[in-house]
Write a protein that holds these residues in place. Structure first.
Motif, PDB file in Angstrom:
ATOM      1  N   GLU A 480     -18.454   0.691  29.362  1.00 27.90           N
ATOM      2  CA  GLU A 480     -19.041   1.892  28.769  1.00 27.90           C
ATOM      3  C   GLU A 480     -18.185   3.130  29.011  1.00 27.90           C
ATOM      4  O   GLU A 480     -18.315   4.119  28.283  1.00 27.90           O
ATOM      5  CB  GLU A 480     -20.447   2.111  29.332  1.00 27.90           C
ATOM      6  CG  GLU A 480     -21.437   1.020  28.928  1.00 27.90           C
ATOM      7  CD  GLU A 480     -22.820   1.263  29.497  1.00 27.90           C
ATOM      8  OE1 GLU A 480     -22.971   2.230  30.280  1.00 27.90           O
ATOM      9  OE2 GLU A 480     -23.735   0.492  29.179  1.00 27.90           O
ATOM     10  N   PRO A 483     -12.785   4.433  26.110  1.00 26.56           N
ATOM     11  CA  PRO A 483     -12.838   5.123  24.818  1.00 26.56           C
ATOM     12  C   PRO A 483     -12.915   4.138  23.659  1.00 26.56           C
ATOM     13  O   PRO A 483     -12.589   2.953  23.797  1.00 26.56           O
ATOM     14  CB  PRO A 483     -11.525   5.919  24.784  1.00 26.56           C
ATOM     15  CG  PRO A 483     -10.607   5.186  25.706  1.00 26.56           C
ATOM     16  CD  PRO A 483     -11.475   4.604  26.778  1.00 26.56           C
ATOM     17  N   ALA A 484     -13.310   4.653  22.501  1.00 27.02           N
ATOM     18  CA  ALA A 484     -13.552   3.794  21.339  1.00 27.02           C
ATOM     19  C   ALA A 484     -12.312   3.019  20.924  1.00 27.02           C
ATOM     20  O   ALA A 484     -12.417   1.898  20.420  1.00 27.02           O
ATOM     21  CB  ALA A 484     -14.051   4.647  20.170  1.00 27.02           C
ATOM     22  N   ASP A 503     -14.793   5.960  15.846  1.00 26.35           N
ATOM     23  CA  ASP A 503     -15.510   6.236  17.092  1.00 26.35           C
ATOM     24  C   ASP A 503     -17.018   6.217  16.875  1.00 26.35           C
ATOM     25  O   ASP A 503     -17.774   5.732  17.737  1.00 26.35           O
ATOM     26  CB  ASP A 503     -15.082   7.598  17.655  1.00 26.35           C
ATOM     27  CG  ASP A 503     -13.634   7.609  18.120  1.00 26.35           C
ATOM     28  OD1 ASP A 503     -13.008   6.529  18.105  1.00 26.35           O
ATOM     29  OD2 ASP A 503     -13.133   8.685  18.482  1.00 26.35           O
ATOM     30  N   ALA A 504     -17.483   6.728  15.719  1.00 23.06           N
ATOM     31  CA  ALA A 504     -18.914   6.731  15.434  1.00 23.06           C
ATOM     32  C   ALA A 504     -19.445   5.313  15.278  1.00 23.06           C
ATOM     33  O   ALA A 504     -20.541   4.980  15.772  1.00 23.06           O
ATOM     34  CB  ALA A 504     -19.192   7.551  14.171  1.00 23.06           C
ATOM     35  N   VAL A 506     -18.115   2.513  16.594  1.00 24.54           N
ATOM     36  CA  VAL A 506     -18.090   1.858  17.907  1.00 24.54           C
ATOM     37  C   VAL A 506     -19.242   2.350  18.776  1.00 24.54           C
ATOM     38  O   VAL A 506     -19.921   1.568  19.447  1.00 24.54           O
ATOM     39  CB  VAL A 506     -16.738   2.103  18.610  1.00 24.54           C
ATOM     40  CG1 VAL A 506     -16.801   1.651  20.063  1.00 24.54           C
ATOM     41  CG2 VAL A 506     -15.622   1.360  17.882  1.00 24.54           C
ATOM     42  N   ALA A 507     -19.499   3.670  18.765  1.00 24.76           N
ATOM     43  CA  ALA A 507     -20.581   4.222  19.584  1.00 24.76           C
ATOM     44  C   ALA A 507     -21.930   3.652  19.166  1.00 24.76           C
ATOM     45  O   ALA A 507     -22.771   3.309  20.018  1.00 24.76           O
ATOM     46  CB  ALA A 507     -20.586   5.746  19.475  1.00 24.76           C
ATOM     47  N   SER A 508     -22.155   3.529  17.858  1.00 24.43           N
ATOM     48  CA  SER A 508     -23.432   2.999  17.376  1.00 24.43           C
ATOM     49  C   SER A 508     -23.570   1.515  17.713  1.00 24.43           C
ATOM     50  O   SER A 508     -24.652   1.055  18.115  1.00 24.43           O
ATOM     51  CB  SER A 508     -23.551   3.219  15.871  1.00 24.43           C
ATOM     52  OG  SER A 508     -24.839   2.868  15.412  1.00 24.43           O
ATOM     53  N   THR A 510     -22.169  -0.009  20.215  1.00 25.84           N
ATOM     54  CA  THR A 510     -22.386  -0.087  21.664  1.00 25.84           C
ATOM     55  C   THR A 510     -23.834   0.235  22.008  1.00 25.84           C
ATOM     56  O   THR A 510     -24.479  -0.454  22.806  1.00 25.84           O
ATOM     57  CB  THR A 510     -21.441   0.886  22.393  1.00 25.84           C
ATOM     58  OG1 THR A 510     -20.094   0.577  22.040  1.00 25.84           O
ATOM     59  CG2 THR A 510     -21.611   0.775  23.897  1.00 25.84           C
ATOM     60  N   GLU A 511     -24.369   1.285  21.371  1.00 23.45           N
ATOM     61  CA  GLU A 511     -25.749   1.712  21.655  1.00 23.45           C
ATOM     62  C   GLU A 511     -26.760   0.652  21.258  1.00 23.45           C
ATOM     63  O   GLU A 511     -27.800   0.491  21.911  1.00 23.45           O
ATOM     64  CB  GLU A 511     -26.030   3.013  20.901  1.00 23.45           C
ATOM     65  CG  GLU A 511     -27.432   3.567  21.140  1.00 23.45           C
ATOM     66  CD  GLU A 511     -27.668   4.856  20.367  1.00 23.45           C
ATOM     67  OE1 GLU A 511     -28.825   5.314  20.335  1.00 23.45           O
ATOM     68  OE2 GLU A 511     -26.701   5.396  19.796  1.00 23.45           O
TER      69      GLU A 511
END
Length: 545
Positions: A480, A483-484, A503-504, A506-508, A510-511
């Motif tokens: 976590e 970085p993306a 990045d958006a 990857v973040a989604s 991951t979430e």
């Protein structure tokens, strides 16, 4: 991707003679006879959704399928076409029955499609899809059952095909191992067998290198013996026998060089890495040993390899391990100034120490002339100065006269060729960045780091770890924290906007624990779009906690 029109990509690299087409051929021909004059089509695709074979009954259906590009060479993956029998079966890894308006794109709503994945019986991976398609008005409730039966029959044919190849491979492997004490390997697309002698003599990197050579020679249908140099410097003569004219299936026997340490029974033990350099892989050891030998013989060395591999760091480490009391003067041709030139000229007149020329291939004509003068001064017979230089582009023109000062070019391997070193390198860089001796990475973080190919090599890894160290004070770095970009395998440099988009995504992901549907809804895009973004940016789904 529009819901009103089709943009179906065409591929010209379709494997029309591969094992799947070969196994499915008799079945497809039999189905073609059964559906003659019927408004039904049977389609076979590869794992990418690219159509390999198509058999159609009535001509009007054939013309319609041509108009929507449901034909050999076109790709019906979900990220290109949206919901459809082929793409949805591939994504879900289970049968998909798509009827009329359930299709994403308007041109397909006149059809009903039933797609079923074909699984490789040895690996369990998806080998392709069998799809049965007809006009919606002619749809039959048994369409999905027909596709399921066809997929099962193809899987059975694949199993028989595998068994035939593998049994022959096993028999030849056993025959050779019974007759000799040499290292023996048997390899195909799905199988690798090694005897005890091969396991003792060959590292994992050696085995991979040998398999690549055998695959190349199999493609050329060559059975002639050849020599191979192992990563520890020893040479072996390889006798290889290709067992199949259509597929890769080879048995190889390695005859050890009688003059080598390998033949004498000597076991090369891993030597510790040079100070400040992480890793102890065979590839790194071979490079470090060659550089040590150059230093001890006062032979100047030119270090080649991709940018960011740590060439100058390795040269410094070799100097420290041999002569820790003397300094290394570095002359960076990208940033060189008057003071640097003066220090280099002073170093050239000394009887000890080292001169390191960094980024040699970035030197302009005037800098090359001045450098040539310094190297000529340092090359005087009674001088004991050691010189090393680094370059990233071996074909750079205009450097032949400078290259003549160096006895040999030593290639420093890229990080992806010694990925087993990443654990040690990452830990070393993290402790250096945080100034904390106990800082380290968790197993899941290292797993993510090892999946990346690191086109920027150790330098890129150092930048990533530096950014992580600046953002957290945690002693233990998890996935976590990364970085993306660590979850992406890009084949090109992204624009700032593309980086933000990646990045958006990857973040989604991951979430939402890697669930693509939920991740797509969270950032307001369709499931087909997120599939396309994952493919475009080479995103590896982060492991679920």
């Amino acid at each position: 991707m529009s819901c009103d029109s089709l943009e179906v990509p065409y591929r010209d690299d379709v494997d029309a003679d591969g094992s799947l087409v070969s196994a499915a051929g008799p079945l497809m021909s039999g189905l073609e006879d059964q559906i003659a004059d019927q408004p039904v089509a049977v389609v076979l695709t590869d794992p990418r959704g690219c159509i390999l074979d198509r058999r159609v009954g009535k001509a009007d259906l054939r013309h319609h399928l041509d108009s929507v590009y449901l034909a050999p060479g076109f790709t019906y993956a979900e990220q290109f076409v949206g919901t459809n029998g082929i793409g949805t079966a591939l994504e879900a890894r289970q049968p998909a029955h798509i009827h009329e308006q359930e299709h994403f794109t308007g041109p397909l709503i006149e059809l009903t499609c039933a797609g079923v994945p074909v699984l490789d019986p040895l690996t369990g991976s998806v080998a392709g899809v069998v799809d049965i398609t007809c006009f919606a008005k002619d749809a039959n409730p048994l369409l999905l059952s027909m596709a399921t039966g066809a997929a099962q029959n193809i899987q059975t044919a694949l199993l028989h095909q595998h068994r035939g190849h593998d049994i022959h491979l096993l028999q030849e492997y056993l025959r050779i191992t019974r007759r000799c004490q040499d290292a023996v390997l048997a390899v195909s697309d799905d199988v690798l067998m090694v005897n005890d002698q091969a396991r003792a003599d060959l590292s994992t990197q050696d085995q991979n290198l040998l398999v690549e050579r055998l695959r190349e020679r199999s493609a050329r249908r060559s059975d002639s013996p050849f020599e191979i140099e192992l990563l520890d410097g020893q040479r072996c003569r390889v006798h290889a026998k290709n067992l199949d004219d259509q597929n890769f299936a080879t048995v190889a026997r390695l005859q050890r060089n009688a003059q080598s340490a390998l033949a004498s029974g000597a076991v090369s033990r891993p030597s510790p890495p040079p100070p400040g350099i992480g890793g102890s892989s065979t590839a790194l050891q071979k490079c470090a040993r060659a550089l040590h030998e150059h230093y001890r013989n006062n032979a100047w060395a030119l270090l080649g390899g991709e940018a960011g591999t740590g060439k100058s760091a390795l040269a410094r480490a070799i100097h420290r391990s041999n002569n820790p009391s003397q300094q290394v003067h570095a002359l960076d041709m990208r940033t060189v100034n008057t003071a640097d030139w003066k220090a280099a000229e002073d170093t050239a007149t000394q009887d000890s120490g080292s001169l390191l020329v960094v980024h040699l291939d970035d030197a302009g004509p005037s800098d090359r002339e001045r450098l040539r003068h310094i190297l000529t001064e340092a090359a005087t017979e009674d001088r004991r100065i050691w010189v090393a230089a680094t370059r990233s582009h071996p074909t750079t023109h205009g450097f032949d006269d400078i290259a003549n000062f160096f006895t040999q070019t030593i290639e420093v391997p890229p990080l992806r060729h010694r990925i087993d070193d990443l654990d040690e390198i990452a830990a070393l860089l993290l402790r250096r960045a945080t100034k904390r001796a106990g800082a380290n990475f968790t197993t899941d973080a290292l797993h993510v780091l090892k999946r990346r190919s690191w086109p920027g090599n150790v330098a890129e890894l150092a930048d990533v770890i530096g950014s992580v160290a600046r953002k957290t004070n945690d002693q233990l770095i998890t996935a976590e924290h990364l970085p993306a970009q660590c979850f992406s395998q890009n084949r090109r440099v992204l624009t700032p906007l593309e980086s933000m988009e990646r990045d958006a995504v990857v973040a989604s992901l991951t979430e939402h624990g890697g669930n693509r549907s939920r991740a797509a809804r969270a950032i307001g895009i369709s499931r087909a779009t997120i599939y396309r973004k994952i493919n475009d940016y080479g995103i590896a789904i982060p492991p679920q906690p």
